[in-house]
Enzyme design. Structure first.
Site, mmCIF file in Angstrom:
data_model
loop_
_atom_site.group_PDB
_atom_site.id
_atom_site.type_symbol
_atom_site.label_atom_id
_atom_site.label_comp_id
_atom_site.label_asym_id
_atom_site.label_seq_id
_atom_site.Cartn_x
_atom_site.Cartn_y
_atom_site.Cartn_z
ATOM 1 N N HIS A 120 1.063 -1.194 -0.060
ATOM 2 C CA HIS A 120 -0.043 0.238 0.074
ATOM 3 C C HIS A 120 0.714 1.269 -0.012
ATOM 4 C CE1 HIS A 120 -3.005 2.970 0.943
ATOM 5 N NE2 HIS A 120 -4.032 2.181 0.780
ATOM 6 N N GLU A 122 0.437 4.052 1.355
ATOM 7 C CA GLU A 122 0.761 4.870 2.581
ATOM 8 C C GLU A 122 1.683 4.040 3.444
ATOM 9 O OE1 GLU A 122 -2.893 5.197 4.895
ATOM 10 O OE2 GLU A 122 -1.656 4.724 6.499
ATOM 11 N N SER A 216 -14.891 -0.040 -6.573
ATOM 12 C CA SER A 216 -14.281 0.197 -5.164
ATOM 13 C C SER A 216 -14.864 -0.520 -4.324
ATOM 14 C CB SER A 216 -15.007 1.774 -5.238
ATOM 15 O OG SER A 216 -15.387 2.007 -3.650
ATOM 16 N N ASN A 218 -14.410 -0.208 -1.184
ATOM 17 C CA ASN A 218 -15.238 0.521 0.007
ATOM 18 C C ASN A 218 -16.599 0.747 -0.303
ATOM 19 O OD1 ASN A 218 -16.115 3.627 -0.037
ATOM 20 N ND2 ASN A 218 -14.833 3.335 1.824
#
Ligand code: SF4
Length: 278
Positions: A120, A122, A216, A218
């Protein structure tokens, strides 16, 4: 039929902030897509001439570069600075926090454990801030802690989007095996707030419309959570996918939206449902 929006939906604080920052810097480039929504990327391109570069090597020296909410690795930031690019930092403050913690704790001699996905962006950014790269470890499961050459002093942070229950498993395992464990809860609640709000509204709704990308994860999660409470829950990308029959003999239509769905798309959907309702 009444239409009600979930008490929390759509963009999180970090994404809203990044878009506002980008809009103030016309003619810049984002390093990677600012958000996973092609309509919004197009709006930024058409309205503000904000381009997109996918690879750091493609960034030219005179480009003004917007850093995404996920942040970027320290060496890439250093390269942009060396190239004298104008840097517009839209890294979410909730992501800057674990970056700073990792830098500080690593400097103080702690082994750093990062709970998250290695691939990822991040996490690639967060781990890069460890002063001692040989003493920073990324784990996704508690079993992965076994055999790691950790010191007695350990500092732990989490990827912002991880579940607290899973983070606690890592905390528990470390506390039982190490003398000193500094735990920093760096989880961001934005995703869970949207999920809880969708579930609460779906309990009362006769039909639920979730607006978000079909790919997505999410948005799909929001639809699945809604469907557990309200059988007639539909995931759509925009107003053109609405089916008038969904609203026949319904009293309450609930609306939720994924974290990458801009407000203007949500508003178009609400307007269209109102039109169908008249
Ligand atoms: S850390 Fe939270 S608020 Fe920031 S961009 Fe990620 S989900 Fe949004």
């Amino acid at each position: 039929m009444k239409i009600e929006l979930a008490s929390s939906y759509g963009f999180c604080y970090g994404v809203k902030r990044a878009i506002e920052i980008a809009e103030k810097h016309q003619n810049s480039f984002t390093y990677g897509p600012l958000i996973h929504n092609k309509d919004e990327i197009k709006r930024l391109k058409d309205g503000f001439n904000i381009g997109l570069v996918e690879k750091i090597g493609d960034i030219k020296n005179d480009n003004a570069v917007v850093i995404r909410t996920h942040g970027i690795p320290k060496n890439e930031l250093a390269l942009l600075k060396k190239q004298e690019n104008k840097i517009i930092d839209a890294t979410c403050p909730y992501v800057t926090t674990p970056q700073n913690i990792v830098a500080k704790m690593s400097k103080e001699g702690y082994s750093v454990v990062i709970f998250g996905d290695k691939e990822h962006p991040e996490i690639k950014g967060v781990v890069s801030y460890a002063e001692d790269q040989n003493n920073a470890f990324i784990v996704l499961k508690q079993e992965e802690l076994e055999g790691l050459p950790l010191k007695n002093k350990v500092a732990l942070v989490s990827q912002t989007t991880k579940k607290p229950e899973d983070f606690l498993k890592i905390v528990n395992a470390l506390i039982l095996t190490h003398k000193e464990v500094r735990v920093f809860n760096t989880i961001c609640n934005a995703t869970f707030e949207n999920q809880d709000a969708a579930a609460e509204l779906a309990k009362r709704a006769d039909v639920m419309i979730v607006i978000g990308g079909r790919h997505s994860s999410n948005s799909k999660m929001l639809q699945s959570i809604s469907q557990q409470q309200c059988e007639e829950s539909y995931l759509i990308e925009n107003e053109s996918e609405l089916n008038p029959e969904w609203f026949n003999n319904k009293e309450l239509c609930g609306i939720s939206a994924g974290a990458s769905t801009p407000d203007w798309i949500i508003q178009n959907v609400v307007n269209k449902i109102q039109e169908l309702n008249n």
